[in-house]
Scaffold this active site. Sequence first.
Site, PDB file in Angstrom:
ATOM      1  N   TRP A 195      14.371  63.425  87.824  1.00 31.42           N
ATOM      2  CA  TRP A 195      14.029  64.373  86.776  1.00 31.42           C
ATOM      3  C   TRP A 195      15.143  65.360  86.408  1.00 31.42           C
ATOM      4  O   TRP A 195      15.099  66.016  85.375  1.00 31.42           O
ATOM      5  CB  TRP A 195      12.769  65.178  87.151  1.00 31.42           C
ATOM      6  CG  TRP A 195      12.131  65.904  86.015  1.00 31.42           C
ATOM      7  CD1 TRP A 195      12.447  65.790  84.698  1.00 31.42           C
ATOM      8  CD2 TRP A 195      11.058  66.840  86.084  1.00 31.42           C
ATOM      9  NE1 TRP A 195      11.627  66.590  83.952  1.00 31.42           N
ATOM     10  CE2 TRP A 195      10.771  67.254  84.776  1.00 31.42           C
ATOM     11  CE3 TRP A 195      10.304  67.363  87.147  1.00 31.42           C
ATOM     12  CZ2 TRP A 195       9.771  68.166  84.491  1.00 31.42           C
ATOM     13  CZ3 TRP A 195       9.314  68.271  86.849  1.00 31.42           C
ATOM     14  CH2 TRP A 195       9.041  68.667  85.545  1.00 31.42           C
ATOM     15  N   ASP A 196      16.172  65.466  87.218  1.00 32.21           N
ATOM     16  CA  ASP A 196      17.220  66.437  86.881  1.00 32.21           C
ATOM     17  C   ASP A 196      18.584  65.810  87.169  1.00 32.21           C
ATOM     18  O   ASP A 196      19.478  66.442  87.708  1.00 32.21           O
ATOM     19  CB  ASP A 196      17.014  67.709  87.714  1.00 32.21           C
ATOM     20  CG  ASP A 196      17.765  68.908  87.144  1.00 32.21           C
ATOM     21  OD1 ASP A 196      18.155  68.865  85.952  1.00 32.21           O
ATOM     22  OD2 ASP A 196      17.957  69.886  87.886  1.00 32.21           O
ATOM     23  N   LEU A 197      18.706  64.518  86.783  1.00 34.94           N
ATOM     24  CA  LEU A 197      19.904  63.768  87.137  1.00 34.94           C
ATOM     25  C   LEU A 197      21.020  64.022  86.122  1.00 34.94           C
ATOM     26  O   LEU A 197      21.355  63.171  85.315  1.00 34.94           O
ATOM     27  CB  LEU A 197      19.581  62.279  87.241  1.00 34.94           C
ATOM     28  CG  LEU A 197      20.618  61.445  88.013  1.00 34.94           C
ATOM     29  CD1 LEU A 197      20.685  61.879  89.465  1.00 34.94           C
ATOM     30  CD2 LEU A 197      20.299  59.960  87.930  1.00 34.94           C
ATOM     31  N   HIS A 198      21.573  65.228  86.185  1.00 33.09           N
ATOM     32  CA  HIS A 198      22.750  65.535  85.357  1.00 33.09           C
ATOM     33  C   HIS A 198      23.990  65.394  86.234  1.00 33.09           C
ATOM     34  O   HIS A 198      23.895  65.237  87.462  1.00 33.09           O
ATOM     35  CB  HIS A 198      22.622  66.910  84.701  1.00 33.09           C
ATOM     36  CG  HIS A 198      22.413  68.046  85.647  1.00 33.09           C
ATOM     37  ND1 HIS A 198      23.426  68.550  86.428  1.00 33.09           N
ATOM     38  CD2 HIS A 198      21.313  68.780  85.959  1.00 33.09           C
ATOM     39  CE1 HIS A 198      22.972  69.544  87.147  1.00 33.09           C
ATOM     40  NE2 HIS A 198      21.690  69.700  86.897  1.00 33.09           N
TER      41      HIS A 198
END
Length: 308
Positions: A195-198
């Site tokens: 969900w926050d794979l930056h």
Amino acid sequence: MTPIAVPEELAAHYAGYPAGPEWIAALPDLAAEFLERWELRPDGAPAHGMVALVLPVRRADGAPAALKLQQVTEESAGEPLGLRAWAGEGAVRLLDHDADSGTMLLERLDGRRSLASVPDAQAALLKLADLLARLTAVPAPAGLRTLAAVTDAMLTALPGALPELHDADQRRVLENCAAAVREVRGEPGDRLLHWDLHYANVLASLPGSGRGPWLAIDPKPLAGDPGFELMPALRNRWEDLAATGDIPRAIGRRFDLLTEITGLDRQRAARWTLARVLQDALWAIEDGEHELGAERSTLAAVLLDRLD
Ligand SMILES: Nc1ncnc2c1ncn2[C@@H]1O[C@H](COP(=O)(O)OP(=O)(O)O)[C@@H](O)[C@H]1O
Ligand SMILES: [Mg+2]
């Protein structure tokens, strides 16, 4: 032992969170408690993001590790559960965890080398895509928040949020996003999502560790469709997109590459990415914004354009 110094920037972020200042005030004691409980000694300068303080440490046997302290929220609550399910495959290993405080002992990675520091944008994207495929190959464990619930909450919040946007065209864009999301709502998926794979949440492993070479950190796990994971990779490093001279085309190329490597159906992936754009827009509106902004508008336009 000298108490740890809380980075000012971290304290400033927490000033805006519920019970944030109290949590920051108690942070040196919390760190000291876990250094003692898990027999750790500090080993280098602390790092932090928006929410976590991460202390490089050594365990009693000399092995490097990282002590991660953060306030437990609805988003971060699933982090240990997700990391345990990945068991080190594509993600940092969880070595220990305290459920009460949310404190985690993690495998040490190279905190100064993330995918954000890889100069070649295409190379960074390929590495991220490869990681995404590995991470979403794992089914979500029981007990995680679900994309279905997150989607329903968004669709419920939309009518109240729309009037906050000043521009009628922008309101229409969000309505179109919602319409696309409704088409896939019935099949929300069952994969373990990060969900926050930056890019800054993908770190290099330590040299000689035989791990990685790139591993995900900092998940906010969800059970759902992998299409919901693509937006950070499409949007991060906007300056690289701008440098091509044709931002929509460059976003489209990223989308094609990501879906090809992850084997995702493009129509579904576009709709779930629109769900992520909608979510991001709703957060911004909640924070008092009245414009969609160029990045969200362009992403939405590119993806809406691709729908059958
Ligand atoms: N396992 C680790 N090993 C080394 N450094 C880490 C590790 N995990 C996090 N860090 C460092 O701490 C920073 C913040 O951690 P992160 O988990 O991303 O928290 P936040 O939620 O605040 O972004 C990272 O950007 C990185 O520099
Ligand atoms: Mg982070």
